[in-house]
Design a protein around this motif. Structure first.
Motif, PDB file in Angstrom:
ATOM      1  N   TYR A  51      17.553   2.167 -30.072  1.00  0.00           N
ATOM      2  CA  TYR A  51      18.471   1.254 -29.396  1.00  0.00           C
ATOM      3  C   TYR A  51      19.854   1.901 -29.246  1.00  0.00           C
ATOM      4  N   LEU A  52      20.346   2.493 -30.355  1.00  0.00           N
ATOM      5  CA  LEU A  52      21.673   3.115 -30.328  1.00  0.00           C
ATOM      6  C   LEU A  52      21.705   4.348 -29.421  1.00  0.00           C
ATOM      7  N   ASP A  53      20.568   5.037 -29.297  1.00  0.00           N
ATOM      8  CA  ASP A  53      20.496   6.211 -28.432  1.00  0.00           C
ATOM      9  C   ASP A  53      20.897   5.839 -27.005  1.00  0.00           C
ATOM     10  N   CYS A  54      20.546   4.609 -26.630  1.00  0.00           N
ATOM     11  CA  CYS A  54      20.860   4.155 -25.278  1.00  0.00           C
ATOM     12  C   CYS A  54      22.140   3.319 -25.219  1.00  0.00           C
ATOM     13  N   PHE A  55      22.292   2.395 -26.172  1.00  0.00           N
ATOM     14  CA  PHE A  55      23.399   1.435 -26.104  1.00  0.00           C
ATOM     15  C   PHE A  55      24.575   1.737 -27.033  1.00  0.00           C
ATOM     16  N   GLY A  56      24.412   2.723 -27.939  1.00  0.00           N
ATOM     17  CA  GLY A  56      25.499   3.055 -28.866  1.00  0.00           C
ATOM     18  C   GLY A  56      26.571   3.886 -28.179  1.00  0.00           C
ATOM     19  N   ALA A  57      27.782   3.872 -28.738  1.00  0.00           N
ATOM     20  CA  ALA A  57      28.861   4.698 -28.178  1.00  0.00           C
ATOM     21  C   ALA A  57      28.757   6.113 -28.765  1.00  0.00           C
ATOM     22  N   PRO A  58      28.679   7.155 -27.913  1.00  0.00           N
ATOM     23  CA  PRO A  58      28.537   8.534 -28.418  1.00  0.00           C
ATOM     24  C   PRO A  58      29.606   8.907 -29.447  1.00  0.00           C
ATOM     25  N   GLU A  59      30.835   8.400 -29.251  1.00  0.00           N
ATOM     26  CA  GLU A  59      31.890   8.763 -30.218  1.00  0.00           C
ATOM     27  C   GLU A  59      31.652   8.109 -31.579  1.00  0.00           C
TER      28      GLU A  59
ATOM     29  N   GLU B 211      16.001  10.993 -20.763  1.00  0.00           N
ATOM     30  CA  GLU B 211      15.766  12.298 -20.135  1.00  0.00           C
ATOM     31  C   GLU B 211      14.570  13.014 -20.763  1.00  0.00           C
ATOM     32  N   ASP B 212      14.435  12.884 -22.091  1.00  0.00           N
ATOM     33  CA  ASP B 212      13.392  13.622 -22.823  1.00  0.00           C
ATOM     34  C   ASP B 212      12.030  12.945 -22.810  1.00  0.00           C
ATOM     35  N   PHE B 213      11.926  11.839 -22.064  1.00  0.00           N
ATOM     36  CA  PHE B 213      10.643  11.177 -21.939  1.00  0.00           C
ATOM     37  C   PHE B 213      10.120  10.674 -23.280  1.00  0.00           C
ATOM     38  N   LYS B 214      11.028  10.293 -24.178  1.00  0.00           N
ATOM     39  CA  LYS B 214      10.612   9.909 -25.524  1.00  0.00           C
ATOM     40  C   LYS B 214       9.849   8.579 -25.523  1.00  0.00           C
ATOM     41  N   CYS B 215       8.906   8.483 -26.437  1.00  0.00           N
ATOM     42  CA  CYS B 215       8.212   7.208 -26.648  1.00  0.00           C
ATOM     43  C   CYS B 215       9.148   6.325 -27.475  1.00  0.00           C
ATOM     44  N   SER B 216      10.193   5.857 -26.827  1.00  0.00           N
ATOM     45  CA  SER B 216      11.228   5.073 -27.485  1.00  0.00           C
ATOM     46  C   SER B 216      10.814   3.597 -27.501  1.00  0.00           C
ATOM     47  N   TRP B 217      11.294   2.873 -28.506  1.00  0.00           N
ATOM     48  CA  TRP B 217      11.002   1.446 -28.587  1.00  0.00           C
ATOM     49  C   TRP B 217      11.441   0.733 -27.303  1.00  0.00           C
ATOM     50  N   LEU B 218      12.556   1.188 -26.723  1.00  0.00           N
ATOM     51  CA  LEU B 218      13.081   0.527 -25.523  1.00  0.00           C
ATOM     52  C   LEU B 218      12.122   0.658 -24.343  1.00  0.00           C
ATOM     53  N   VAL B 219      11.575   1.845 -24.142  1.00  0.00           N
ATOM     54  CA  VAL B 219      10.683   2.024 -22.980  1.00  0.00           C
ATOM     55  C   VAL B 219       9.366   1.282 -23.211  1.00  0.00           C
TER      56      VAL B 219
ATOM     57  N   TYR C 164      16.946  -1.719 -18.205  1.00  0.00           N
ATOM     58  CA  TYR C 164      17.010  -2.200 -19.587  1.00  0.00           C
ATOM     59  C   TYR C 164      17.937  -3.423 -19.686  1.00  0.00           C
ATOM     60  N   HIS C 165      19.048  -3.367 -18.946  1.00  0.00           N
ATOM     61  CA  HIS C 165      19.982  -4.505 -18.934  1.00  0.00           C
ATOM     62  C   HIS C 165      19.334  -5.717 -18.269  1.00  0.00           C
ATOM     63  N   THR C 166      18.699  -5.463 -17.119  1.00  0.00           N
ATOM     64  CA  THR C 166      18.045  -6.550 -16.383  1.00  0.00           C
ATOM     65  C   THR C 166      17.005  -7.253 -17.244  1.00  0.00           C
ATOM     66  N   LEU C 167      16.262  -6.470 -18.012  1.00  0.00           N
ATOM     67  CA  LEU C 167      15.210  -7.038 -18.867  1.00  0.00           C
ATOM     68  C   LEU C 167      15.781  -7.617 -20.168  1.00  0.00           C
ATOM     69  N   ASN C 168      17.098  -7.570 -20.306  1.00  0.00           N
ATOM     70  CA  ASN C 168      17.798  -8.062 -21.503  1.00  0.00           C
ATOM     71  C   ASN C 168      17.256  -7.462 -22.802  1.00  0.00           C
ATOM     72  N   LEU C 169      17.098  -6.142 -22.824  1.00  0.00           N
ATOM     73  CA  LEU C 169      16.586  -5.499 -24.029  1.00  0.00           C
ATOM     74  C   LEU C 169      17.554  -5.628 -25.206  1.00  0.00           C
ATOM     75  N   GLN C 170      18.843  -5.853 -24.898  1.00  0.00           N
ATOM     76  CA  GLN C 170      19.788  -6.070 -25.999  1.00  0.00           C
ATOM     77  C   GLN C 170      19.435  -7.355 -26.753  1.00  0.00           C
ATOM     78  N   GLY C 171      19.119  -8.389 -26.010  1.00  0.00           N
ATOM     79  CA  GLY C 171      18.714  -9.657 -26.618  1.00  0.00           C
ATOM     80  C   GLY C 171      17.389  -9.522 -27.360  1.00  0.00           C
ATOM     81  N   VAL C 172      16.455  -8.795 -26.742  1.00  0.00           N
ATOM     82  CA  VAL C 172      15.143  -8.576 -27.351  1.00  0.00           C
ATOM     83  C   VAL C 172      15.307  -7.812 -28.672  1.00  0.00           C
ATOM     84  N   PHE C 173      16.219  -6.857 -28.664  1.00  0.00           N
ATOM     85  CA  PHE C 173      16.477  -6.074 -29.874  1.00  0.00           C
ATOM     86  C   PHE C 173      17.094  -6.946 -30.978  1.00  0.00           C
ATOM     87  N   ASP C 174      18.083  -7.767 -30.620  1.00  0.00           N
ATOM     88  CA  ASP C 174      18.718  -8.652 -31.612  1.00  0.00           C
ATOM     89  C   ASP C 174      17.671  -9.531 -32.291  1.00  0.00           C
ATOM     90  N   ASP C 175      16.771 -10.048 -31.468  1.00  0.00           N
ATOM     91  CA  ASP C 175      15.700 -10.896 -31.976  1.00  0.00           C
ATOM     92  C   ASP C 175      14.805 -10.099 -32.930  1.00  0.00           C
TER      93      ASP C 175
END
Length: 342
Positions: free
Chosen positions: A234-242, A252-260, A294-305
């Motif tokens: 989740y942070l890989d996509c939505f976290g702040a790099p700093e 980019e790396d085609f990872k089997c990420s929870w988000l995808v 990811y935003h359209t599908l509200n993955l942030q909400g899905v993650f919070d849940d």
């Protein structure tokens, strides 16, 4: 985490490093000694040190009273063995993923004088672990169990990394091959064993426990490790790099990420088509399209849940453990990662 424990922990690092660069099994000259020292300083102590410090915390909670100087040193040494293992994996992992930054600085292999020497440096890091264990634990009753534990967890982690890499090959041909069960298997082996189970298992061995009696502890920690990796995805996509110290590249790396995996579950046919066309492409426009979906599908909400449900489930399984001290260890672990931002 008390400041004095962290500084004590770093003192032990200096002591172990000194042992290693004066190891009598090899004839060091100035160049090789300087190289190893610089390589260690660059790769081993730079992270949050959570895994290593957790050995000390866990041992303290198990013992339930102040530790002797000797116990603090030994718990720190085991903690550093885990940090060494982590450094070994990261140095090689960054090469495989062609990453650019790690912990807010260039990856080791990206340094001009390093390049592919980093592969051997990874091997050297791996070999330091049994040197440390031999020097400080050889006479302990649990020495063989420690060696077995590190060997087993390294095997599980390397095998998890393998299924991560080969799943990516399959996924590139057919994104629909990514599923929650695949994600779970990768995470369990690639991350959960060495990051969550290993520190507690080290503390249990030091405390004189038999690991075969603690399968339930292993299960809870693997569950926690899974939750931790989902946070990481989740942070890989939505976290702040700093804040997280690296620029996420899972898309980019085609990872089997929870988000995808979640996106594939929730997407309609048209959205799936968009994912198939843009996921795993290096160009920023494709990455932006995936993030927008990811935003359209509200993955942030899905993650919070997901986060709240996981937390609740883990607390429940911790509270069924017969030992209050072990419950404390597990809860302190969970407290460190719940709702983390980096």
């Amino acid at each position: 985490m008390s400041i004095d424990l962290k500084s004590k922990f770093l003192q032990v690092y200096d002591s172990l490093k000194s042992d290693l660069i004066h190891d009598p099994a090899f004839e060091f000259d100035d160049d090789s000694r300087n190289w190893v020292e610089r390589m260690l300083d660059y790769n081993v102590p730079g992270g949050k040190l959570n895994r290593g410090l957790s050995v000390v915390d866990s041992y303290k909670l198990l013992k339930g009273e102040e530790l002797t100087e000797d116990e603090v040193f030994l718990a720190c040494a085991l903690g550093w063995c885990i940090e060494w293992l982590q450094a070994y994996f990261l140095v090689l992992d960054d090469i495989m993923d062609e990453s650019h930054t790690r912990r807010g600085q260039p990856c080791w292999f990206r340094l001009p004088k390093v390049g592919m020497i980093a592969v051997n440096d990874g091997v050297v890091l791996r070999n330091h672990i049994p040197r440390i264990l031999k020097k400080h634990f050889r006479g302990k009753a649990y020495y063989a169990d420690l060696l077995d534990l590190f060997n087993e967890v390294e095997f599980q982690t390397a095998s998890g990394q393998m299924i991560d890499l080969i799943t990516t090959l399959v996924g590139q041909k057919e994104l629909s091959k990514y599923s929650l069960s695949t994600h779970r298997r990768i995470v369990q082996f690639k991350t959960a064993y060495y990051s969550f189970y290993l520190p507690v298992a080290c503390a249990l061995l030091m405390f004189g426990e038999n690991l075969d009696d603690h399968v339930q502890v292993k299960d809870v920690l693997v569950e926690m490790g899974t939750y931790f990796q989902v946070q990481d995805d989740y942070l890989d996509c939505f976290g702040a790099p700093e804040v997280i110290g690296k620029i996420g590249t899972d898309i980019e790396d085609f990872k089997c990420s929870w988000l995808v995996v979640k996106a594939l579950e929730l997407a309609n046919e048209q959205q799936k088509k968009l994912l198939n066309e843009n996921y795993g492409r290096k160009d920023p426009a494709s990455v932006a399209k995936v993030k927008e979906l990811y935003h359209t599908l509200n993955l942030q909400g899905v993650f919070d849940d997901y986060e709240n449900k996981s937390h609740e489930k883990i607390i429940k399984s911790i509270e069924t453990h017969p030992s209050k001290a072990v419950q404390e260890v597990l809860k302190s672990f969970l407290g460190k990662i719940y709702k983390r931002q980096k």
